[in-house]
Scaffold this motif. Structure first.
Motif, PDB file in Angstrom:
ATOM      1  N   GLY A   1     -24.836 -16.368 -47.518  1.00 38.05           N
ATOM      2  CA  GLY A   1     -24.554 -16.830 -46.242  1.00 38.05           C
ATOM      3  C   GLY A   1     -23.185 -17.101 -45.802  1.00 38.05           C
ATOM      4  O   GLY A   1     -22.821 -16.824 -44.474  1.00 38.05           O
TER       5      GLY A   1
ATOM      6  N   ALA B   1     -30.175 -19.165 -56.253  1.00 33.59           N
ATOM      7  CA  ALA B   1     -29.572 -20.171 -55.208  1.00 33.59           C
ATOM      8  C   ALA B   1     -28.257 -20.126 -54.647  1.00 33.59           C
ATOM      9  O   ALA B   1     -27.916 -20.154 -53.790  1.00 33.59           O
TER      10      ALA B   1
ATOM     11  N   GLU C   1     -33.695 -23.275 -51.483  1.00 32.29           N
ATOM     12  CA  GLU C   1     -33.089 -22.552 -52.262  1.00 32.29           C
ATOM     13  C   GLU C   1     -31.713 -22.543 -51.774  1.00 32.29           C
ATOM     14  O   GLU C   1     -30.663 -22.635 -52.527  1.00 32.29           O
ATOM     15  N   TRP C   2     -31.632 -22.330 -50.436  1.00 31.44           N
ATOM     16  CA  TRP C   2     -30.054 -22.062 -49.814  1.00 31.44           C
ATOM     17  C   TRP C   2     -29.539 -23.825 -50.031  1.00 31.44           C
ATOM     18  O   TRP C   2     -28.254 -23.913 -50.312  1.00 31.44           O
ATOM     19  N   ASN C   3     -30.322 -24.880 -49.839  1.00 32.02           N
ATOM     20  CA  ASN C   3     -29.713 -25.920 -50.150  1.00 32.02           C
ATOM     21  C   ASN C   3     -29.471 -26.291 -51.512  1.00 32.02           C
ATOM     22  O   ASN C   3     -28.154 -27.094 -51.812  1.00 32.02           O
TER      23      ASN C   3
ATOM     24  N   THR D   1     -27.894 -16.967 -53.077  1.00 34.11           N
ATOM     25  CA  THR D   1     -28.317 -17.076 -51.618  1.00 34.11           C
ATOM     26  C   THR D   1     -27.530 -17.780 -50.574  1.00 34.11           C
ATOM     27  O   THR D   1     -27.092 -17.406 -49.453  1.00 34.11           O
ATOM     28  N   TYR D   2     -26.793 -18.916 -51.059  1.00 28.54           N
ATOM     29  CA  TYR D   2     -25.890 -19.688 -50.209  1.00 28.54           C
ATOM     30  C   TYR D   2     -24.659 -18.890 -49.926  1.00 28.54           C
ATOM     31  O   TYR D   2     -24.106 -19.049 -48.882  1.00 28.54           O
TER      32      TYR D   2
ATOM     33  N   ALA E   1     -26.902 -10.946 -51.020  1.00 24.95           N
ATOM     34  CA  ALA E   1     -27.672 -11.805 -52.153  1.00 24.95           C
ATOM     35  C   ALA E   1     -27.781 -11.426 -53.460  1.00 24.95           C
ATOM     36  O   ALA E   1     -27.723 -11.912 -54.807  1.00 24.95           O
TER      37      ALA E   1
ATOM     38  N   LYS F   1     -32.433 -25.254 -43.176  1.00 26.94           N
ATOM     39  CA  LYS F   1     -32.319 -24.339 -44.294  1.00 26.94           C
ATOM     40  C   LYS F   1     -33.302 -24.584 -45.429  1.00 26.94           C
ATOM     41  O   LYS F   1     -33.891 -25.733 -45.359  1.00 26.94           O
TER      42      LYS F   1
ATOM     43  N   GLY G   1     -28.250 -24.076 -53.557  1.00 25.16           N
ATOM     44  CA  GLY G   1     -27.021 -23.427 -53.904  1.00 25.16           C
ATOM     45  C   GLY G   1     -25.950 -24.126 -53.172  1.00 25.16           C
ATOM     46  O   GLY G   1     -24.637 -24.102 -53.969  1.00 25.16           O
ATOM     47  N   ALA G   2     -26.089 -24.546 -51.842  1.00 27.26           N
ATOM     48  CA  ALA G   2     -25.059 -25.447 -51.303  1.00 27.26           C
ATOM     49  C   ALA G   2     -24.754 -26.402 -52.166  1.00 27.26           C
ATOM     50  O   ALA G   2     -23.420 -26.885 -52.363  1.00 27.26           O
TER      51      ALA G   2
END
Length: 450
Positions: free
Chosen positions: A292, A285, A188-190, A288-289, A246, A185, A192-193
Motif C-alpha cells: 500500500g 502483513a 492484516e494491513w493493520n 501487505t502494508y 505484495a 483497513k 503490518g502497519a
C-alpha cells in the motif's frame, strides 16, 4: 516600585519561568533499581519476546563482531559523530539487569534510561514508542533471560554540542505523531502497519534525514543512506524497473531474493535472514502494508519483467560501442552467470531487473561487485564472487558504467570513480575490524533494499 524595578522583576520572572520550562522538558527522575534474582517469566512470554527481538533486529545493533549476544559496543556512525550501542544483557553493572519493566518501557517509549538520562536516537525509540505494553513486556522477558555479559560500551565520540544529552530532550519535541490503527483497513494491513512503523522501524533506514538527524515526515520511505549503502525508496519513488506488489515483497522478505528484483545484500540481508525465522503471517502483513505504501504504479511503470527485458535488448550494441573496456570485462566475468538462464545458485538475475543498476547512485552496485554475494546457509540462494582482489578500481568503474548504459534507461552516473574508491576503503576497514575480533568477516555485500 520604580519603572526599572518593574522591568527587572519581569525579566527575572521570565528567566525563572524559562528555566522552569527547560527543566520540565529535560529532567526525568531515576527509576529504582531492582534485584535481578527476583524475576521469573513464563516460557511462552519469553518465546514471544524472542520473535519480537528478531523482527526488531535487536542483535544487529547490539552485538559487536566477535562479542557475546546483546553486549553492545557496536559503533553507529552519524553526521554528528559515533554513538556506541548499549549492553542490553541482564548484567547488573554494565547491562540492564537492574532495570524494572517500567524502566525498560520508558526507554522504549521515551528514550530515557533507568537513571533518567536521555538516550541518543540511534536507538529508534521514535518508532519503538508505537510498541504495545504487551509486546514491551515480552521483549523485556526475553532480554532478561539472556546470558548476562559484563561489558561496558566505549564512550560516544560526538562533537560539541551534540555530546550534551539534555539537547536530546528538545529534539524529541520535534518528533511526528505516532502510529494509530486504521479502522478502514483490515487486520492484516493493520498488523503490518504496527510492525513496520513500530518494532521493525523500516523508516529508520528508508527515510531521508533532516539537518537535526530526524526523519523527514514529508518524505517517508523515500530512501536513505546507511553504512555507505543506499536504502532505496520503498514508495512510489522506487527505482525498481518492475513494480513491487505484495507477493513480490513477501517472497523477497521471506527468502532474501526475488527473480524480478534481485537479492538482499549488506545489512538488509540481516533483516531478511531474521524474517525468515518468524511467523509467515507477520511477513505477509508487512508485505501487505508496504504494498500500500508503494501504491499503484503509474501507467509508464506498469510493466512486467518480460517487457523490461525486451525494451533493453536493443541497447547491448550501443553500450559496447561506447564502452569497449567495460563490455569486455562484463563478457569475461559476468555474462556467463547473468545471461546463462541457469537456476540458483549459479544463475544470476538479468541485470535489467536489478534495482542496483537502476538506482540513483552506484554505491550499492560498487559494493556488490567488490565483495560479491555469499549464499545463505543451507539454502539454494544466489551466490556471486567478489572482485575486490582481481579488479582494479578503474576496471570496476568501467564495468559499472557499462552496466548502467547496457541495462537501464536511466541517466549516467557521475563520480563513479570516487564511489568505487570509497566503497573499497569502507570494505577494507570492515575486514580489518572483523580480523581484529578474530571472527570471520560479515558478509559485506548482502544489502540491497527494494
Amino acid at each position: 516600585m520604580t519603572r526599572s524595578g518593574v522591568i527587572a522583576g519581569v525579566l527575572a520572572a521570565l528567566v525563572l519561568g524559562g528555566a522552569a520550562a527547560v527543566f520540565a522538558v529535560v529532567w526525568r527522575p531515576a527509576i529504582d533499581a531492582i534485584d535481578p534474582a527476583q524475576r521469573t517469566f513464563a516460557n511462552d512470554l519469553v518465546k514471544h519476546g524472542r520473535t519480537l527481538a528478531v523482527i526488531g533486529n535487536c542483535s544487529n545493533c547490539h552485538t559487536a563482531p566477535g562479542a557475546k549476544d546483546f553486549a553492545g559496543a557496536v559503533a553507529v556512525p552519524t553526521p554528528f559523530g559515533t554513538v556506541f550501542s548499549s549492553n542490553i544483557t541482564p548484567d547488573a553493572d554494565t547491562g540492564i539487569g537492574r532495570w524494572s519493566e517500567a524502566a525498560f518501557r520508558r526507554a522504549m517509549r521515551d528514550g530515557v534510561d533507568r537513571e533518567g538520562r536521555h538516550l541518543y536516537p540511534t536507538f529508534p525509540y521514535d518508532h519503538f514508542t508505537n510498541v504495545s505494553d504487551e509486546d514491551d513486556r515480552a521483549l523485556y522477558a526475553y532480554l532478561m533471560t539472556r546470558e548476562p555479559v559484563r561489558s561496558a560500551a566505549p564512550a560516544n565520540r560526538l562533537s560539541f554540542p551534540f555530546d550534551q544529552r539534555p539537547l536530546i530532550a528538545g529534539w524529541k519535541l520535534l518528533r511526528s505523531a505516532t502510529y494509530h490503527p486504521d479502522s478502514s483497513k483490515g487486520a492484516e494491513w493493520n498488523r503490518g502497519a504496527y510492525l513496520v512503523e513500530g518494532l521493525a522501524h523500516c523508516g529508520a533506514c528508508h527515510t531521508p534525514r533532516n539537518a537535526l538527524g530526524g526523519e523527514r515526515a514529508s518524505a517517508s520511505f523515500s530512501g536513505g543512506d546507511v553504512d555507505n549503502w543506499q536504502a532505496y525508496a520503498i514508495n512510489a519513488h522506487s527505482p525498481s524497473p518492475v513494480p513491487w506488489d505484495a507477493d513480490a515483497l513477501f517472497g523477497y522478505l521471506r527468502n532474501g531474493w526475488h527473480p524480478d528484483h534481485g537479492t538482499a545484500r549488506g545489512p538488509m540481508a540481516q533483516v531478511v535472514a531474521n524474517l525468515s525465522s518468524v511467523d509467515p503471517d507477520d511477513v505477509r502483513a508487512i508485505a501487505t502494508y508496504m504494498a500500500g505504501v508503494f501504491g499503484q504504479p503509474s501507467p509508464d511503470h506498469r510493466r512486467g519483467a518480460e517487457t523490461v527485458l525486451a525494451e533493453l535488448k536493443a541497447m547491448a550494441g550501443r553500450a559496447s560501442e561506447t564502452n569497449a573496456a567495460g563490455a569486455a570485462i562484463y563478457a569475461a566475468t559476468c555474462a556467463s552467470c547473468h545471461e546463462s538462464g541457469r537456476a540458483l545458485p549459479y544463475g544470476g538475475i538479468n541485470l535489467a531487473l536489478s534495482t542496483a543498476v537502476c538506482g540513483s547512485d552506484p554505491r550499492n552496485l560498487a559494493n556488490i561487485v567488490l565483495a560479491g554475494i555469499s549464499p545463505r546457509e543451507g539454502e539454494r540462494s544466489p551466490i556471486m564472487p567478489g572482485f575486490a582482489s582481481s579488479m582494479t578500481d578503474d576496471q570496476i568503474v568501467a564495468v559499472l558504467i557499462y552496466l548502467r548504459t547496457r541495462f537501464s534507461n536511466e541517466p549516467a552516473w557521475t563520480g563513479v570513480d570516487q564511489v568505487v574508491a570509497e566503497a573499497r576503503r569502507t570494505q577494507v576497514a570492515a575486514l580489518r575490524t572483523a580480523a581484529a575480533s578474530r571472527q570471520p568477516p560479515a558478509d559485506l555485500a548482502q544489502r540491497d533494499k527494494p
